[in-house]
Write a protein that holds these residues in place. Structure first.
Motif, PDB file in Angstrom:
ATOM      1  N   ILE A  65       6.934  -4.883  -0.965  1.00 57.05           N
ATOM      2  CA  ILE A  65       6.253  -5.119  -2.236  1.00 57.05           C
ATOM      3  C   ILE A  65       7.111  -6.092  -3.033  1.00 57.05           C
ATOM      4  O   ILE A  65       8.321  -5.889  -3.169  1.00 57.05           O
ATOM      5  CB  ILE A  65       6.092  -3.819  -3.048  1.00 57.05           C
ATOM      6  N   ASN A  96      -0.685   2.791   0.765  1.00 59.54           N
ATOM      7  CA  ASN A  96       0.614   2.127   0.843  1.00 59.54           C
ATOM      8  C   ASN A  96       1.659   3.058   0.241  1.00 59.54           C
ATOM      9  O   ASN A  96       1.661   3.288  -0.975  1.00 59.54           O
ATOM     10  CB  ASN A  96       0.597   0.795   0.095  1.00 59.54           C
ATOM     11  N   THR A 153       5.445   3.914  -0.695  1.00 58.51           N
ATOM     12  CA  THR A 153       6.759   3.320  -0.912  1.00 58.51           C
ATOM     13  C   THR A 153       7.854   4.240  -0.376  1.00 58.51           C
ATOM     14  O   THR A 153       7.685   5.460  -0.299  1.00 58.51           O
ATOM     15  CB  THR A 153       7.008   3.056  -2.405  1.00 58.51           C
ATOM     16  N   TYR A 158      -0.060   4.057  -3.155  1.00 55.14           N
ATOM     17  CA  TYR A 158      -1.118   3.210  -3.704  1.00 55.14           C
ATOM     18  C   TYR A 158      -2.332   3.303  -2.777  1.00 55.14           C
ATOM     19  O   TYR A 158      -2.215   3.087  -1.563  1.00 55.14           O
ATOM     20  CB  TYR A 158      -0.670   1.749  -3.772  1.00 55.14           C
ATOM     21  N   LEU A 215      -1.274  -2.660  -6.867  1.00 53.02           N
ATOM     22  CA  LEU A 215      -0.884  -3.666  -5.893  1.00 53.02           C
ATOM     23  C   LEU A 215      -2.024  -4.659  -5.702  1.00 53.02           C
ATOM     24  O   LEU A 215      -3.200  -4.305  -5.824  1.00 53.02           O
ATOM     25  CB  LEU A 215      -0.558  -3.032  -4.527  1.00 53.02           C
ATOM     26  N   THR A 216      -1.687  -5.892  -5.358  1.00 49.87           N
ATOM     27  CA  THR A 216      -2.678  -6.947  -5.171  1.00 49.87           C
ATOM     28  C   THR A 216      -3.676  -6.572  -4.076  1.00 49.87           C
ATOM     29  O   THR A 216      -3.321  -5.950  -3.071  1.00 49.87           O
ATOM     30  CB  THR A 216      -1.980  -8.267  -4.784  1.00 49.87           C
TER      31      THR A 216
END
Length: 661
Positions: A561, A588, A590, A597, A626-627
């Motif tokens: 990220i 996602n 971390t 996410y 997040l994108t």
């Protein structure tokens, strides 16, 4: 051969024309300007070099800074890297008692290599004449150390007989005795000290396994470099995984230049065993080969990738533990064994040992039959090594060790006889043929098979002290190739055992040399394919049956990220959950921030691909986002489904999907 270029974040870069193309007018003009600028720059640098050499009296192009007095540290090196700080919870002293050394005196005594003698019971072993080594194998090591020390001093009250060092965490002890009484004392200890489970042996002098070498130009020789890595399937393996931070690789060796650009990241828990401090940096005056050996080995196993410097480690995204077992220019078996135990108790998944028994010159002239008979010597040392390998296996730590460089049967070294719990590595050249110096392990006519696998070990390019690079030979260089490969295997299957790893390595390796007595050459990609925690999708099967997509899948390596300034924030594992063939969810997770996410997904099928689209930004439970990404899925060269992360129409990076449930 097609070349793939990566930037510092592991993303695929667009290929560029070589500097001599295209042949346009503008191209010729800028090349002419570049040539003239280069001439001016060279003239300036030559002037500075001449001035600098006359002022400092030293040739700073030498990566060792060796002026004949041994290795000299970089004068710009911070004191914190040279001096070190005490390591907590290692060698914690017991309450002061007469039979044990005082806490401040409880350090491993240095050994003068010139004082060693040939072991009367093993003519191939060089030992410290006035030391005995004790390993405690019990549930209460602290109690047994105290009891043993009291019994020992009761039997030998003379001050010449003493406990020189002990470590309750490692379960080790070093006894100092008069050299002329050593063997008699050893025999009586075993007979008279009872009720304690321990092993006793002499302390053997070792060597780092480094062949003689001449420092060469540290410039990267790409063609030869790629030949070695192609031989062992490294580029294909990196398409599957490049390691993970939760996998720890311990390098137990001489010293480490932790300020080197390829080694300055991802290390934890450094220790210099003799001093129990973090002073793993090579001291001034030590032989340059010893000064740089650990760094060279570490660079092969875990050296940083994508930084535009030197070599590329096999497992460049794994965490590593620098463990220095040298004292000046010498290494003993006791220091080495305690270094291994430290690695195990610090959670190492893989341990590399590019150190082994020192043999006299000319030992390779010994008839093979006599070498076979020598494998029956040093039974006690073999038992101790087997004990250490068992401790490692109990912790699911996999040890990789260099076969040695004397062109003899590796089983003469008692540490190279265990076939079930330790990976032993011979050296081959870039064509897969046995290196002339490499020890070997195959004597089928005597029913002896010590070999596990072979790996490149001739002219290997890696790190040396003071920031340089050099090409070195040795099984010392071959072993970290395999240690790095095992770390990649551990990335896919964290609970991999030594027995499983050995079975997979041997089953997938390729016999590249049928003329000599060595094992097959490691094939990393094939090994990884055999040890994933779950199956990977075959693209052709998926195209025939879309329902194979249903389930929970995980990326085969960590992703990153980054923030709006392209600075790294954290590492993530990406999961895809499909409950139908046309929709699902991405998660996602971390590693450091403990965030997950999530976002909904849609799946579109085409004839030769499928596209997974993120329908919204991925959101965490604490409001971070997040994108939004798009994932293009196509077959790789092995017809496995490969996922390419697309953003703004550009490929960011790729990975495979591994089934979790």
């Amino acid at each position: 051969m097609k070349r793939i270029y990566y930037d510092k974040d592991g993303r695929v870069k667009n290929p560029h024309f070589p500097f001599w193309k295209p042949w346009t007018l503008w191209g010729m003009i800028w090349r002419t300007l570049l040539f003239l600028s280069g001439l001016i720059l060279i003239a300036i640098l030559l002037g500075l070099l001449i001035r600098g050499c006359s002022e400092k009296g030293q040739n700073w192009s030498n990566p060792f800074h060796d002026d004949g007095d041994g290795y000299q540290p970089d004068p710009q090196l911070p004191d914190s890297l040279k001096d070190g700080t005490p390591v907590k919870d290692w060698g914690t002293p017991l309450p002061d008692m007469d039979e044990l050394p005082a806490p401040d005196d409880n350090v491993i005594p240095p050994v003068n290599p010139d004082s060693t003698i040939t072991d009367p019971k093993d003519s191939l072993a060089q030992i410290v004449p006035d030391q005995l080594v004790v390993f405690f194998n019990s549930s209460d090591v602290k109690e047994d150390i105290v009891k043993f020390a009291k019994e020992f001093k009761k039997l030998w009250p003379d001050p010449q007989y003493k406990v020189a060092y002990y470590n309750q965490q490692a379960g080790t002890m070093l006894l100092s005795v008069p050299k002329e009484q050593r063997d008699k004392v050893a025999e009586e200890i075993v007979q008279k000290i009872t009720g304690i489970d321990f092993l006793l042996t002499t302390n053997e002098m070792l060597e780092s396994g480094q062949q003689q070498y001449q420092p060469q130009d540290p410039a990267f020789k790409e063609q030869r470099y790629m030949a070695y890595y192609k031989l062992i399937q490294a580029p294909e393996a990196w398409q599957i995984t490049r390691g993970a931070k939760d996998v720890k690789v311990a390098i137990v060796d001489s010293y480490f230049a932790l300020n080197h650009k390829d080694l300055s990241e991802r290390y934890v828990d450094p220790i210099h065993i003799a001093s129990k401090t973090t002073a793993v940096f090579p001291p001034a005056g030590v032989d340059p080969a010893i000064a740089s050996h650990g760094s060279h080995v570490a660079g092969i196993a875990i050296g940083t990738a994508g930084n535009g410097q030197g070599a590329h480690g096999i497992a460049p995204e794994c965490t590593w533990i620098p463990i220095s077992v040298a004292t000046g220019g010498s290494i003993t078996a006791f220091n080495l064994m305690e270094g291994i135990l430290y690695a195990i108790y610090r959670g190492a998944d893989v341990v590399n040992l590019s150190i082994g028994r020192a043999f006299p010159d000319g030992v390779d002239k010994t008839p093979l039959g006599d070498q076979v008979q020598a494998t029956s010597l040093s039974k006690v040392k073999q038992q101790i090594w087997d004990y250490i390998y068992k401790v490692a296996a109990d912790h699911k730590t996999i040890i990789c060790t260099a076969a040695g460089n004397s062109n003899i049967l590796m089983g003469i070294d008692p540490g190279k006889r265990n076939n079930e719990l330790v990976v032993k590595v011979e050296a081959v050249d870039s064509k897969g043929q046995k290196a002339e110096f490499s020890n070997f392990g195959e004597v089928p006519e005597a029913q002896l098979r010590y070999s596990t696998v072979a790996a490149p070990g001739v002219g290997i390019h890696s790190c040396v002290a003071n920031g340089g690079y050099d090409d070195w030979p040795g099984t010392s260089m071959a072993s970290p190739f395999v240690a790095g490969a095992v770390a990649l295997m551990k990335t896919l299957k964290k609970d991999l055992t030594p027995q499983e790893a050995i079975k997979i390595l041997k089953a997938t390796a390729k016999q590249t040399d049928t003329q000599h007595r060595i094992g097959p050459t490691i094939q990393i990609k094939d090994a990884l394919m055999e040890c994933g925690e779950g199956e990977m999708l075959n693209f052709d099967d998926l195209m025939k049956d879309h329902t194979l997509l249903i389930g929970r899948w995980k990326s085969t390596h960590e992703l990153e990220i980054v923030d709006n300034d392209n600075k790294k924030v954290d590492d993530i594992w990406t999961y895809f959950i499909f409950n139908a063939t046309d929709k699902g969810t991405v998660e996602n997770k971390t590693i450091n921030l403990s965030r997950t996410y999530t976002a909904p997904l849609s799946v579109t099928w085409d004839t030769n691909s499928l596209t997974i689209r993120q329908l919204d930004v991925a959101k965490s439970n604490d409001g971070h986002t997040l994108t939004k990404d798009e994932y293009l899925c196509r077959p790789d060269e092995n017809r496995l489904l490969q996922v390419s992360v697309m953003r703004d129409g550009k490929e960011r990076y790729n990975f495979h999907m591994e089934k979790v449930e």
